[in-house]
Motif scaffolding. Structure first.
Motif, PDB file in Angstrom:
ATOM      1  N   VAL A 190       1.172  17.781  -1.914  1.00  0.00           N
ATOM      2  CA  VAL A 190       1.945  16.563  -1.656  1.00  0.00           C
ATOM      3  C   VAL A 190       2.274  16.439  -0.165  1.00  0.00           C
ATOM      4  CG1 VAL A 190       4.185  15.464  -2.034  1.00  0.00           C
ATOM      5  CG2 VAL A 190       2.900  16.374  -3.978  1.00  0.00           C
ATOM      6  N   ALA A 191       2.708  17.544   0.439  1.00  0.00           N
ATOM      7  CA  ALA A 191       3.069  17.504   1.859  1.00  0.00           C
ATOM      8  C   ALA A 191       1.847  17.263   2.750  1.00  0.00           C
ATOM      9  CB  ALA A 191       3.767  18.804   2.249  1.00  0.00           C
ATOM     10  N   THR A 192       0.777  17.999   2.485  1.00  0.00           N
ATOM     11  CA  THR A 192      -0.426  17.851   3.302  1.00  0.00           C
ATOM     12  C   THR A 192      -1.096  16.499   3.062  1.00  0.00           C
ATOM     13  OG1 THR A 192      -0.755  20.239   3.146  1.00  0.00           O
ATOM     14  CG2 THR A 192      -2.604  18.929   3.939  1.00  0.00           C
ATOM     15  N   GLY A 193      -1.149  16.090   1.796  1.00  0.00           N
ATOM     16  CA  GLY A 193      -1.760  14.800   1.480  1.00  0.00           C
ATOM     17  C   GLY A 193      -1.012  13.641   2.106  1.00  0.00           C
ATOM     18  N   TRP A 194       0.311  13.739   2.171  1.00  0.00           N
ATOM     19  CA  TRP A 194       1.116  12.679   2.793  1.00  0.00           C
ATOM     20  C   TRP A 194       0.842  12.587   4.291  1.00  0.00           C
ATOM     21  CZ3 TRP A 194       3.362   8.328   2.402  1.00  0.00           C
ATOM     22  CH2 TRP A 194       4.308   7.909   3.339  1.00  0.00           C
ATOM     23  N   ASP A 195       0.721  13.716   4.948  1.00  0.00           N
ATOM     24  CA  ASP A 195       0.443  13.697   6.391  1.00  0.00           C
ATOM     25  C   ASP A 195      -0.870  12.974   6.698  1.00  0.00           C
ATOM     26  OD1 ASP A 195       2.759  15.035   6.964  1.00  0.00           O
ATOM     27  OD2 ASP A 195       1.824  17.030   6.936  1.00  0.00           O
ATOM     28  N   ARG A 196      -1.839  13.104   5.809  1.00  0.00           N
ATOM     29  CA  ARG A 196      -3.121  12.443   6.033  1.00  0.00           C
ATOM     30  C   ARG A 196      -3.110  10.994   5.550  1.00  0.00           C
ATOM     31  NH1 ARG A 196      -7.508  17.121   4.153  1.00  0.00           N
ATOM     32  NH2 ARG A 196      -6.915  18.687   5.712  1.00  0.00           N
ATOM     33  N   ALA A 197      -2.428  10.736   4.448  1.00  0.00           N
ATOM     34  CA  ALA A 197      -2.463   9.395   3.857  1.00  0.00           C
ATOM     35  C   ALA A 197      -1.652   8.387   4.656  1.00  0.00           C
ATOM     36  CB  ALA A 197      -1.947   9.451   2.418  1.00  0.00           C
ATOM     37  N   LYS A 198      -0.526   8.817   5.254  1.00  0.00           N
ATOM     38  CA  LYS A 198       0.344   7.847   5.906  1.00  0.00           C
ATOM     39  C   LYS A 198      -0.336   7.173   7.097  1.00  0.00           C
ATOM     40  CE  LYS A 198       2.836  11.285   8.706  1.00  0.00           C
ATOM     41  NZ  LYS A 198       4.165  11.916   8.934  1.00  0.00           N
ATOM     42  N   ARG A 199      -1.219   7.895   7.781  1.00  0.00           N
ATOM     43  CA  ARG A 199      -1.927   7.270   8.898  1.00  0.00           C
ATOM     44  C   ARG A 199      -2.853   6.167   8.394  1.00  0.00           C
ATOM     45  NH1 ARG A 199      -2.178  12.778  10.602  1.00  0.00           N
ATOM     46  NH2 ARG A 199      -4.296  12.964   9.731  1.00  0.00           N
ATOM     47  N   THR A 200      -3.553   6.447   7.297  1.00  0.00           N
ATOM     48  CA  THR A 200      -4.441   5.434   6.717  1.00  0.00           C
ATOM     49  C   THR A 200      -3.653   4.225   6.230  1.00  0.00           C
ATOM     50  OG1 THR A 200      -5.927   7.209   6.010  1.00  0.00           O
ATOM     51  CG2 THR A 200      -6.238   5.035   5.010  1.00  0.00           C
ATOM     52  N   ILE A 201      -2.513   4.473   5.585  1.00  0.00           N
ATOM     53  CA  ILE A 201      -1.672   3.377   5.081  1.00  0.00           C
ATOM     54  C   ILE A 201      -1.158   2.516   6.231  1.00  0.00           C
ATOM     55  CG2 ILE A 201       0.493   2.856   3.899  1.00  0.00           C
ATOM     56  CD1 ILE A 201       0.018   5.371   2.191  1.00  0.00           C
ATOM     57  N   LEU A 202      -0.693   3.146   7.299  1.00  0.00           N
ATOM     58  CA  LEU A 202      -0.180   2.384   8.447  1.00  0.00           C
ATOM     59  C   LEU A 202      -1.276   1.548   9.103  1.00  0.00           C
ATOM     60  CD1 LEU A 202       2.209   5.000  10.121  1.00  0.00           C
ATOM     61  CD2 LEU A 202       2.851   2.904   8.917  1.00  0.00           C
ATOM     62  N   ILE A 203      -2.474   2.115   9.206  1.00  0.00           N
ATOM     63  CA  ILE A 203      -3.576   1.357   9.816  1.00  0.00           C
ATOM     64  C   ILE A 203      -3.940   0.149   8.947  1.00  0.00           C
ATOM     65  CG2 ILE A 203      -6.027   1.455  10.423  1.00  0.00           C
ATOM     66  CD1 ILE A 203      -5.577   4.386  11.242  1.00  0.00           C
ATOM     67  N   ALA A 204      -4.044   0.360   7.638  1.00  0.00           N
ATOM     68  CA  ALA A 204      -4.408  -0.739   6.739  1.00  0.00           C
ATOM     69  C   ALA A 204      -3.344  -1.834   6.750  1.00  0.00           C
ATOM     70  CB  ALA A 204      -4.608  -0.210   5.322  1.00  0.00           C
ATOM     71  N   ASP A 205      -2.058  -1.449   6.663  1.00  0.00           N
ATOM     72  CA  ASP A 205      -0.989  -2.437   6.690  1.00  0.00           C
ATOM     73  C   ASP A 205      -0.891  -3.114   8.055  1.00  0.00           C
ATOM     74  OD1 ASP A 205      -0.258  -2.183   4.073  1.00  0.00           O
ATOM     75  OD2 ASP A 205       1.291  -0.687   4.437  1.00  0.00           O
ATOM     76  N   GLY A 206      -1.215  -2.379   9.106  1.00  0.00           N
ATOM     77  CA  GLY A 206      -1.210  -2.983  10.435  1.00  0.00           C
ATOM     78  C   GLY A 206      -2.240  -4.087  10.566  1.00  0.00           C
ATOM     79  N   VAL A 207      -3.416  -3.859   9.989  1.00  0.00           N
ATOM     80  CA  VAL A 207      -4.452  -4.900   9.998  1.00  0.00           C
ATOM     81  C   VAL A 207      -3.996  -6.119   9.205  1.00  0.00           C
ATOM     82  CG1 VAL A 207      -6.804  -5.438   9.265  1.00  0.00           C
ATOM     83  CG2 VAL A 207      -6.312  -3.252  10.371  1.00  0.00           C
ATOM     84  N   ASN A 208      -3.399  -5.889   8.037  1.00  0.00           N
ATOM     85  CA  ASN A 208      -2.894  -7.013   7.227  1.00  0.00           C
ATOM     86  C   ASN A 208      -1.822  -7.801   7.978  1.00  0.00           C
ATOM     87  OD1 ASN A 208      -4.568  -6.394   5.085  1.00  0.00           O
ATOM     88  ND2 ASN A 208      -3.029  -5.151   4.030  1.00  0.00           N
ATOM     89  N   PHE A 209      -0.908  -7.087   8.620  1.00  0.00           N
ATOM     90  CA  PHE A 209       0.179  -7.756   9.329  1.00  0.00           C
ATOM     91  C   PHE A 209      -0.352  -8.545  10.524  1.00  0.00           C
ATOM     92  CE2 PHE A 209       3.971  -7.859  12.105  1.00  0.00           C
ATOM     93  CZ  PHE A 209       4.845  -8.477  11.224  1.00  0.00           C
ATOM     94  N   LEU A 210      -1.333  -7.976  11.224  1.00  0.00           N
ATOM     95  CA  LEU A 210      -1.945  -8.696  12.348  1.00  0.00           C
ATOM     96  C   LEU A 210      -2.633  -9.965  11.865  1.00  0.00           C
ATOM     97  CD1 LEU A 210      -2.614  -8.725  15.366  1.00  0.00           C
ATOM     98  CD2 LEU A 210      -4.659  -7.389  14.851  1.00  0.00           C
ATOM     99  N   ALA A 211      -3.323  -9.881  10.742  1.00  0.00           N
ATOM    100  CA  ALA A 211      -3.961 -11.071  10.176  1.00  0.00           C
ATOM    101  C   ALA A 211      -2.923 -12.118   9.792  1.00  0.00           C
ATOM    102  CB  ALA A 211      -4.797 -10.674   8.957  1.00  0.00           C
ATOM    103  N   ALA A 212      -1.785 -11.670   9.246  1.00  0.00           N
ATOM    104  CA  ALA A 212      -0.721 -12.618   8.877  1.00  0.00           C
ATOM    105  C   ALA A 212      -0.162 -13.324  10.109  1.00  0.00           C
ATOM    106  CB  ALA A 212       0.390 -11.875   8.131  1.00  0.00           C
ATOM    107  N   ILE A 213       0.022 -12.590  11.201  1.00  0.00           N
ATOM    108  CA  ILE A 213       0.545 -13.203  12.427  1.00  0.00           C
ATOM    109  C   ILE A 213      -0.430 -14.236  12.973  1.00  0.00           C
ATOM    110  CG2 ILE A 213       1.158 -12.742  14.830  1.00  0.00           C
ATOM    111  CD1 ILE A 213       2.277 -10.072  13.973  1.00  0.00           C
TER     112      ILE A 213
END
Length: 609
Positions: free
Chosen positions: A498-521
């Motif tokens: 859980v700890a190791t998987g979160w460290d790797r997953a959160k970067r992917t989640i932030l990048i994906a949501d960042g792209v969505n938010f940029l598209a919304a703007i």
């Protein structure tokens, strides 16, 4: 701080946030209509349609360019007022049609259609805004006194400087002199006198048809084409000035504001009336406008509200030329009136020339009113004035049936996500369900509160954005869960996975949501108003997705990893290392022997059983 302790605090913080939003929504309805439902847009609820007809001078024609410019400015004002989903179109190349959801207030309608044209005009004459009791005639009064303002009960313009000196009038409105601030357009010592000065003697120049008389300021010697010349006060202007009663409602309804001609008008509260010369600096020379509290000469912020204006290069030059000419004149000819929508908001005198193009307007308005005025001035002045032609209620363009179909689509999509999560992740899929429910609750509260605070209205495009957000939210959970499973396949214990998987997953989640938010703007800024609803809800749900994953999903999984059901890899937990194909580790046992150990579990390093 341990992972478990941090997880508990994060979940507690999420609960506090949800309760705070609920409390804010309940509290807001104490001052609203008592409804907890989000406000709906024009296409779902219907609203009000107003048709604006341009008001022109004489036989002038309105050009298509003026109508197009006016439409663009009205669109900006509607959007700035938080009226989501409004439509602004032209009709017949002349009228402007504004369709707004719900029933807008009169102040909203006025803010949309009024010109907000700030103009600077020289003051030619001032008198009380409504009839005043006749002052006692002094012994020095001339035989023409019966025809004087005091005898008729209505003040007529007097070009004698002493007739408008406020210090001679005890009834003059009190004001604070701000002359120490360069460029300040303040009421100062130049407040208009509600009545003629008792010490002013009646003279031929105070007749109903005033004519310029020699004075130290020398206005009589200026040519008639000069905007500061008293020769502009014609008998027709004098008759209008005498008949004008600012206390009467609609007294200025027939006023046509021609910038090239003198006008007779009132101040904002009707306490005084003016004869003003032609415009010497127009509102289109304003490059920026902002509101705030004025800073005094000592650098300390005062309680006086001001609107700060910045003029462009041309406007700064015009303003500098005007101030240099008017600073040598006497009252009232040294007063420059700032008019907004043809009414005088302040008429100060110059005590020095203003050369830098920065002006400050202060008056009897509060900070909210000043911000509204600054917003209108900043978005530009309408090139023409408009009258309200018709106002009627309109039915929704789509209606409740389309909204119902949209809700059905959202429910079906949600059920499919739930079924997939339970089939793929067993009971771990309940975390996905709980996260989506929390995200839905926060989204609902946010939209409802925005409807109360900023008049945000949910249209069909916005509903579409909410439906699409279900898939984006589910993507974040899938990325996280698959990272945990990958770590389990590598032989890690669940807590470590859980700890190791979160460290790797959160970067992917932030990048994906960042792209969505940029598209919304990008969509919100560049797209038309019909698409902005989708862009807004997409951006809002993207931000909430990040909040939910970081403050709810990950903390919840962290705590579940400590429960025996998940920690020991129950076959219905969705985290069974054996079913996931975890790698068995082979190690050298000595003397040419090798041992194979099963994957580790949460109890320790894992040992053969």
């Amino acid at each position: 701080m341990s992972h478990a302790k941090f997880a508990r605090r994060a979940l507690a913080g999420m609960a506090v946030l949800a309760l705070a939003l609920m409390g804010l929504l309940v509290g807001s309805n104490q001052f609203g209509d008592g409804s907890y439902a989000p406000k709906l847009g024009l296409d779902l609820e219907g609203g009000t349609q107003i048709i604006l007809e341009p008001r022109v001078t004489g036989n002038r024609e309105v050009s298509p360019e003026q109508i197009a410019q006016a439409r663009d400015i009205i669109v900006q004002r509607v959007d700035a007022g938080g009226v989501a989903g409004a439509e602004v179109t032209t009709q017949g190349g002349r009228n402007i049609v504004v369709s707004m959801p719900g029933t807008p207030s009169k102040s909203t309608e006025d803010a949309i259609r009024r010109s907000s044209q700030l103009q600077f005009r020289p003051v030619l004459a001032i008198a009380a805004g409504s009839p005043q009791p006749a002052p006692s005639v002094s012994p020095s009064a001339s035989p023409s006194a019966p025809a004087s303002p005091g005898a008729s009960g209505t003040a007529t313009p007097s070009v004698a400087p002493s007739a408008s000196v406020p210090s001679a009038n005890p009834a003059s409105p009190s004001a604070t002199n701000n002359s120490a601030i360069p460029g300040a357009l303040t009421t100062g010592t130049t407040s208009p006198s509600p009545s003629p000065s008792p010490s002013a003697s009646a003279s031929p120049s105070a007749s109903p048809s005033p004519s310029p008389s020699p004075s130290p300021s020398g206005p009589a010697s200026t040519p008639a084409g000069d905007p500061f010349s008293l020769e502009q006060i014609t008998p027709e202007l004098t008759a209008q000035f005498t008949a004008l009663n600012c206390a009467e409602e609609g007294s200025l309804d027939e006023l046509v504001d021609d910038p090239d001609k003198p006008i007779v008008t009132c101040d904002a509260d009707g306490a005084a009336k003016y004869i003003l010369g032609p415009v010497v600096v127009s509102g289109d020379k304003i490059s920026d406008a902002s509101a705030g509290y004025q800073v005094g000469p000592n650098g300390q912020q005062t309680s006086r509200v001001e609107i700060q204006l910045n003029l462009n290069d041309e406007g700064a030059k015009q303003y500098a030329d005007v101030s240099k000419k008017m600073v040598v004149l006497q009252q009232p000819q040294n007063q420059l009136a700032a008019t907004l929508d043809s009414r005088v908001i302040v008429a100060p005198s110059f005590n020095e020339a203003i050369l830098d193009g920065n002006a400050s307007i202060t008056g009897g308005f509060g900070i909210d009113e000043a911000r509204d005025l600054a917003q209108q001035l900043k978005f530009g002045a309408l090139p023409i004035s408009f009258d309200l032609q018709t106002r009627e209620q309109i039915s929704p363009t789509l209606g409740s049936e389309q909204l119902r179909y949209g809700l059905y689509a959202g429910i079906i999509g949600l059920l499919l996500v739930v079924l997939y999560s339970l089939a793929q992740y067993r009971l771990l899929g309940l975390v996905t369900v709980a996260s989506i429910l929390v995200a839905g609750l926060l989204t609902y509260l946010a939209i409802a509160i925005l409807g109360w605070s900023h008049n945000y209205r949910l249209d069909m495009a916005g509903v579409t954005g909410l439906i699409v957000a279900i898939g984006f939210t589910a993507d974040s959970f899938i990325v996280y869960f698959e990272r945990i499973r990958d770590e389990l396949r590598e032989g890690r214990s669940l807590e470590s996975a859980v700890a190791t998987g979160w460290d790797r997953a959160k970067r992917t989640i932030l990048i994906a949501d960042g792209v969505n938010f940029l598209a919304a703007i990008v969509l919100y800024v560049l797209a038309s108003s019909s698409v902005r609803g989708f862009a807004f809800t997409l951006g809002l749900t993207t931000l909430l997705d990040i909040l939910i994953v970081f403050m709810f999903t990950h903390p919840l999984v962290t705590l579940l990893a400590r429960l025996p059901f998940f920690r020991d890899g129950h076959r219905f937990s969705g985290l069974d290392p054996q079913k996931l194909g975890a790698v068995k580790k082979t190690s050298y046992a000595g003397r040419g022997r090798f041992t194979t150990k099963p994957p580790r579990v949460a109890g320790g390093e894992g040992s053969a059983s």
